[in-house]
Design a protein around this motif. Structure first.
Motif, PDB file in Angstrom:
ATOM      1  N   UNK A 266       0.831  -1.202   0.000  1.00  0.00           N
ATOM      2  CA  UNK A 266       0.000   0.000   0.000  1.00  0.00           C
ATOM      3  C   UNK A 266       0.864   1.249   0.000  1.00  0.00           C
ATOM      4  N   UNK A 267       0.276   2.334  -0.497  1.00  0.00           N
ATOM      5  CA  UNK A 267       0.951   3.628  -0.445  1.00  0.00           C
ATOM      6  C   UNK A 267       0.864   4.178   0.970  1.00  0.00           C
ATOM      7  N   UNK A 268       1.819   5.007   1.349  1.00  0.00           N
ATOM      8  CA  UNK A 268       1.772   5.640   2.657  1.00  0.00           C
ATOM      9  C   UNK A 268       2.753   5.039   3.636  1.00  0.00           C
ATOM     10  N   UNK A 269       2.506   5.308   4.929  1.00  0.00           N
ATOM     11  CA  UNK A 269       3.367   4.896   6.037  1.00  0.00           C
ATOM     12  C   UNK A 269       4.768   5.504   5.925  1.00  0.00           C
ATOM     13  N   UNK A 270       4.875   6.628   5.206  1.00  0.00           N
ATOM     14  CA  UNK A 270       6.140   7.374   5.132  1.00  0.00           C
ATOM     15  C   UNK A 270       5.799   8.819   4.823  1.00  0.00           C
ATOM     16  N   UNK A 271       6.395   9.735   5.536  1.00  0.00           N
ATOM     17  CA  UNK A 271       6.105  11.148   5.316  1.00  0.00           C
ATOM     18  C   UNK A 271       6.709  11.629   4.015  1.00  0.00           C
ATOM     19  N   UNK A 272       5.905  12.367   3.236  1.00  0.00           N
ATOM     20  CA  UNK A 272       6.395  12.925   1.974  1.00  0.00           C
ATOM     21  C   UNK A 272       6.962  14.326   2.169  1.00  0.00           C
ATOM     22  N   UNK A 273       6.838  14.841   3.400  1.00  0.00           N
ATOM     23  CA  UNK A 273       7.309  16.194   3.657  1.00  0.00           C
ATOM     24  C   UNK A 273       8.733  16.132   4.204  1.00  0.00           C
ATOM     25  N   UNK A 274       9.719  16.056   3.318  1.00  0.00           N
ATOM     26  CA  UNK A 274      11.110  15.901   3.744  1.00  0.00           C
ATOM     27  C   UNK A 274      11.631  17.155   4.432  1.00  0.00           C
ATOM     28  N   UNK A 410       4.240   4.231  17.648  1.00  0.00           N
ATOM     29  CA  UNK A 410       5.432   4.862  18.202  1.00  0.00           C
ATOM     30  C   UNK A 410       6.487   5.143  17.132  1.00  0.00           C
ATOM     31  N   UNK A 411       6.102   4.973  15.861  1.00  0.00           N
ATOM     32  CA  UNK A 411       7.030   5.270  14.764  1.00  0.00           C
ATOM     33  C   UNK A 411       7.089   6.753  14.427  1.00  0.00           C
ATOM     34  N   UNK A 412       6.192   7.533  15.019  1.00  0.00           N
ATOM     35  CA  UNK A 412       6.217   8.994  14.849  1.00  0.00           C
ATOM     36  C   UNK A 412       6.154   9.639  16.231  1.00  0.00           C
ATOM     37  N   UNK A 413       6.552  10.886  16.299  1.00  0.00           N
ATOM     38  CA  UNK A 413       6.489  11.592  17.582  1.00  0.00           C
ATOM     39  C   UNK A 413       5.044  11.719  18.047  1.00  0.00           C
ATOM     40  N   UNK A 414       4.803  11.603  19.350  1.00  0.00           N
ATOM     41  CA  UNK A 414       3.460  11.903  19.856  1.00  0.00           C
ATOM     42  C   UNK A 414       3.162  13.382  19.712  1.00  0.00           C
ATOM     43  N   UNK A 415       1.896  13.750  19.833  1.00  0.00           N
ATOM     44  CA  UNK A 415       1.526  15.145  19.602  1.00  0.00           C
ATOM     45  C   UNK A 415       0.575  15.700  20.641  1.00  0.00           C
ATOM     46  N   UNK A 416       0.452  17.036  20.640  1.00  0.00           N
ATOM     47  CA  UNK A 416      -0.524  17.714  21.499  1.00  0.00           C
ATOM     48  C   UNK A 416      -1.952  17.362  21.087  1.00  0.00           C
ATOM     49  N   UNK A 439      -7.419   5.104  13.970  1.00  0.00           N
ATOM     50  CA  UNK A 439      -7.225   6.481  13.509  1.00  0.00           C
ATOM     51  C   UNK A 439      -5.753   6.861  13.524  1.00  0.00           C
ATOM     52  N   UNK A 440      -5.011   6.399  14.539  1.00  0.00           N
ATOM     53  CA  UNK A 440      -3.578   6.702  14.604  1.00  0.00           C
ATOM     54  C   UNK A 440      -2.836   6.110  13.407  1.00  0.00           C
ATOM     55  N   UNK A 441      -3.182   4.878  13.032  1.00  0.00           N
ATOM     56  CA  UNK A 441      -2.526   4.253  11.877  1.00  0.00           C
ATOM     57  C   UNK A 441      -2.883   4.980  10.584  1.00  0.00           C
ATOM     58  N   UNK A 442      -4.114   5.471  10.500  1.00  0.00           N
ATOM     59  CA  UNK A 442      -4.500   6.269   9.334  1.00  0.00           C
ATOM     60  C   UNK A 442      -3.618   7.517   9.250  1.00  0.00           C
ATOM     61  N   UNK A 443      -3.409   8.171  10.405  1.00  0.00           N
ATOM     62  CA  UNK A 443      -2.569   9.368  10.417  1.00  0.00           C
ATOM     63  C   UNK A 443      -1.137   9.033  10.000  1.00  0.00           C
ATOM     64  N   UNK A 444      -0.599   7.955  10.546  1.00  0.00           N
ATOM     65  CA  UNK A 444       0.779   7.571  10.214  1.00  0.00           C
ATOM     66  C   UNK A 444       0.894   7.247   8.730  1.00  0.00           C
ATOM     67  N   UNK A 445      -0.115   6.597   8.176  1.00  0.00           N
ATOM     68  CA  UNK A 445      -0.100   6.206   6.760  1.00  0.00           C
ATOM     69  C   UNK A 445      -0.176   7.426   5.844  1.00  0.00           C
ATOM     70  N   UNK A 446      -0.927   8.433   6.245  1.00  0.00           N
ATOM     71  CA  UNK A 446      -1.179   9.595   5.373  1.00  0.00           C
ATOM     72  C   UNK A 446      -0.494  10.862   5.873  1.00  0.00           C
ATOM     73  N   UNK A 447       0.438  10.717   6.771  1.00  0.00           N
ATOM     74  CA  UNK A 447       1.067  11.866   7.420  1.00  0.00           C
ATOM     75  C   UNK A 447       1.627  12.845   6.388  1.00  0.00           C
ATOM     76  N   UNK A 448       1.203  14.085   6.482  1.00  0.00           N
ATOM     77  CA  UNK A 448       1.661  15.123   5.556  1.00  0.00           C
ATOM     78  C   UNK A 448       1.402  16.481   6.187  1.00  0.00           C
ATOM     79  N   UNK A 449       1.977  17.510   5.603  1.00  0.00           N
ATOM     80  CA  UNK A 449       1.780  18.864   6.114  1.00  0.00           C
ATOM     81  C   UNK A 449       0.312  19.264   6.042  1.00  0.00           C
ATOM     82  N   UNK A 450      -0.374  18.900   4.940  1.00  0.00           N
ATOM     83  CA  UNK A 450      -1.776  19.290   4.770  1.00  0.00           C
ATOM     84  C   UNK A 450      -2.671  18.602   5.791  1.00  0.00           C
ATOM     85  N   UNK A 451      -2.397  17.321   6.081  1.00  0.00           N
ATOM     86  CA  UNK A 451      -3.194  16.627   7.090  1.00  0.00           C
ATOM     87  C   UNK A 451      -2.947  17.242   8.465  1.00  0.00           C
ATOM     88  N   UNK A 452      -1.689  17.582   8.769  1.00  0.00           N
ATOM     89  CA  UNK A 452      -1.385  18.246  10.039  1.00  0.00           C
ATOM     90  C   UNK A 452      -2.131  19.572  10.151  1.00  0.00           C
TER      91      UNK A 452
END
Length: 469
Positions: A266-274, A410-416, A439-452
């Motif tokens: 599947x696509x995702x599980x990696x941030x595209x915002x280098x 735990x593959x990404x930093x926790x957040x406020x 929901x957390x896995x969805x965020x990790x899969x689609x993590x991007x500046x726009x989603x943030x």
């Protein structure tokens, strides 16, 4: 769907965004031309070039729509009556008027009289209210929903019925029915249309004008009609795996359906915002510093209120160990919202209507004020602004044992704040933790500046309307 963007919206949502954009832009132009005819305000329309007027209109419309997004007005699952929508619309237009008034002097000689901006704001409320009235009273935007057929009627398929049983969960599609397949578990689908096909799947799909087929049968080995699905695909019928369908429609990853090959391919599980990855701490620390400058008076008042309720010697803050990036423990800071003896019987998860919460604590949690001291953790680099909420080590160890893929959060930093916090309330059980993990896995899969950015804007809505728990 890789991240929330315009092309992924249903036809109804796209229509609403575009129609309201035209309404807001037209409101500004209408106020200017009405004034030229009726002379409400001393303003010479001839002093501004036509192209500058259109720039004014576009900027005005974009600012109003951004404020509307912050108020949750473009949330496809907004559960509000017309009065609630009107209230949100008033707030969004008022905020927009303030922002546009600040921008207006930057146009120099091409600026517009402030009275005309106020008139445009009033017209915007009237036009958008009419649009929203018809949206709520009539299924005005349902004409272009996808007609969905599910291949399977067993245990896997029943998840669709359970997770998307209400009309508000099906705003982007019509559920045509569930096709019984060999190997499906009995008593899967209960209340939906069950179909027993005697003819070709291709012919049936074409006759019923099916737009999308969701593959959800329980036993796929030697039971999946690959040739017919291929024929459907080349005839323009979309074929979707159940995991992708649930993810797209609910904004969560169905943990109980995941199999390793789906994750691998599947696509995702990696941030595209280098850039953000490189400047992660600088970005978060800078935002944290400015947030501190804005909120320190609120934090000072909060500290005084806690002292007044519990006594001058009562602690204002409390520190607690949480699990962060790569499973490393760190100490989190929060305003104390519970009694001093809240954990005399050991660690336990917070729950809705928790009797350990103080009177001041209820207000702090409702408006998320208790989280403000975590700005310190953000500036230290323990946390970011957006990410999965960190849990306590006592709970994490047990949850990793009992819930598959739990450690992946735990593959990404926790957040406020985070995607799960927007979508799911406080959880006091293991089942709640499983739902939040989706929901957390969805965020990790689609993590991007726009989603943030979307999460931060929606968090503003929660704070302003006191929806925190």
């Amino acid at each position: 769907m890789s991240s929330p963007n315009f092309r992924d919206l249903s036809a109804g949502s796209k229509s609403l965004v575009l129609i309201e954009f035209v309404c807001f832009a037209s409101a500004l132009l209408l106020s200017i031309y009405l004034n030229d005819y009726l002379h409400f305000v001393a303003f010479d329309i001839q002093s501004i070039a036509t192209n500058v007027l259109f720039i004014h209109a576009i900027v005005f419309a974009l600012v109003v729509q951004l404020a509307s997004l912050a108020m949750g007005l473009y949330n496809s699952k907004l559960r509000e009556n017309l009065r609630g929508v009107f209230r949100r619309l008033l707030v969004s237009v008022a905020v927009s008027f303030f922002i546009v008034s600040l921008i207006n002097p930057l146009y120099g000689t091409g600026s517009i009289a402030i009275e005309l901006l106020a008139m445009a704001s009033l017209i915007s409320v009237l036009l958008a209210s009419v649009v929203r009235y018809f949206t709520l009273q009539i299924d005005f935007f349902g004409f272009n929903k996808r007609n969905v057929l599910v291949l399977g009627a067993g245990e896997r398929a029943s998840i669709i019925e359970k997770r998307m049983r209400r009309d508000v969960d099906r705003q982007g599609f019509f559920m045509h029915g569930f096709v019984v397949m060999n190997g499906d578990a009995e008593n899967g689908i209960v209340n939906e249309n069950i179909i027993k096909l005697d003819s070709s799947l291709v012919n049936y799909a074409l006759e019923q004008q099916i737009d999308e087929i969701v593959v959800a049968n329980d036993e796929r080995r030697e039971n999946l009609p690959v040739d017919e699905l291929f024929a459907c695909k080349i005839r323009g019928i979309e074929v979707t795996e159940i995991l992708d369908f649930i993810e797209r429609e609910t904004g969560q990853v169905a943990v109980n359906l995941i199999y390793p090959s789906w994750v691998i391919y599947s696509n995702g599980f990696a941030s595209a915002n280098h850039l953000r990855n490189t400047l992660d701490w600088v970005f978060n620390a800078t935002m944290g510093f400015f947030l501190f400058l804005l909120t320190w008076p609120v934090m000072l008042v909060t500290a005084l209120l806690i002292k007044l309720e519990d006594g001058i010697k009562a602690p204002v803050f409390y520190c607690q160990e949480r699990v962060g990036l790569d499973g490393e423990a760190f100490s989190i800071m929060k305003f104390r919202s519970m009694r001093l003896d809240a954990e005399k019987n050991g660690a336990q998860m917070a729950s809705e209507n928790d009797n350990r919460i103080t009177r001041i604590g209820k207000a702090l949690r409702k408006y998320r004020i208790d989280e403000l001291p975590q700005i310190y953790n953000v500036m230290r680099g323990d946390m970011g602004f957006v990410g999965p909420r960190p849990e306590r080590p006592e709970f994490v160890q047990q949850l990793i044992k009992n819930i598959p893929y739990y450690n992946e959060r735990h593959n990404v930093k926790p957040g406020l704040t985070g995607w799960a916090q927007l979508k799911y309330p406080y959880g006091a059980t293991e089942a709640d933790s499983l739902e939040k993990l989706k929901y957390d896995l969805y965020y990790i899969k689609h993590r991007s500046f726009m989603l943030d950015l979307l999460i931060l804007i929606r968090t503003v809505e929660i704070v302003l309307f006191g929806k925190g728990r």
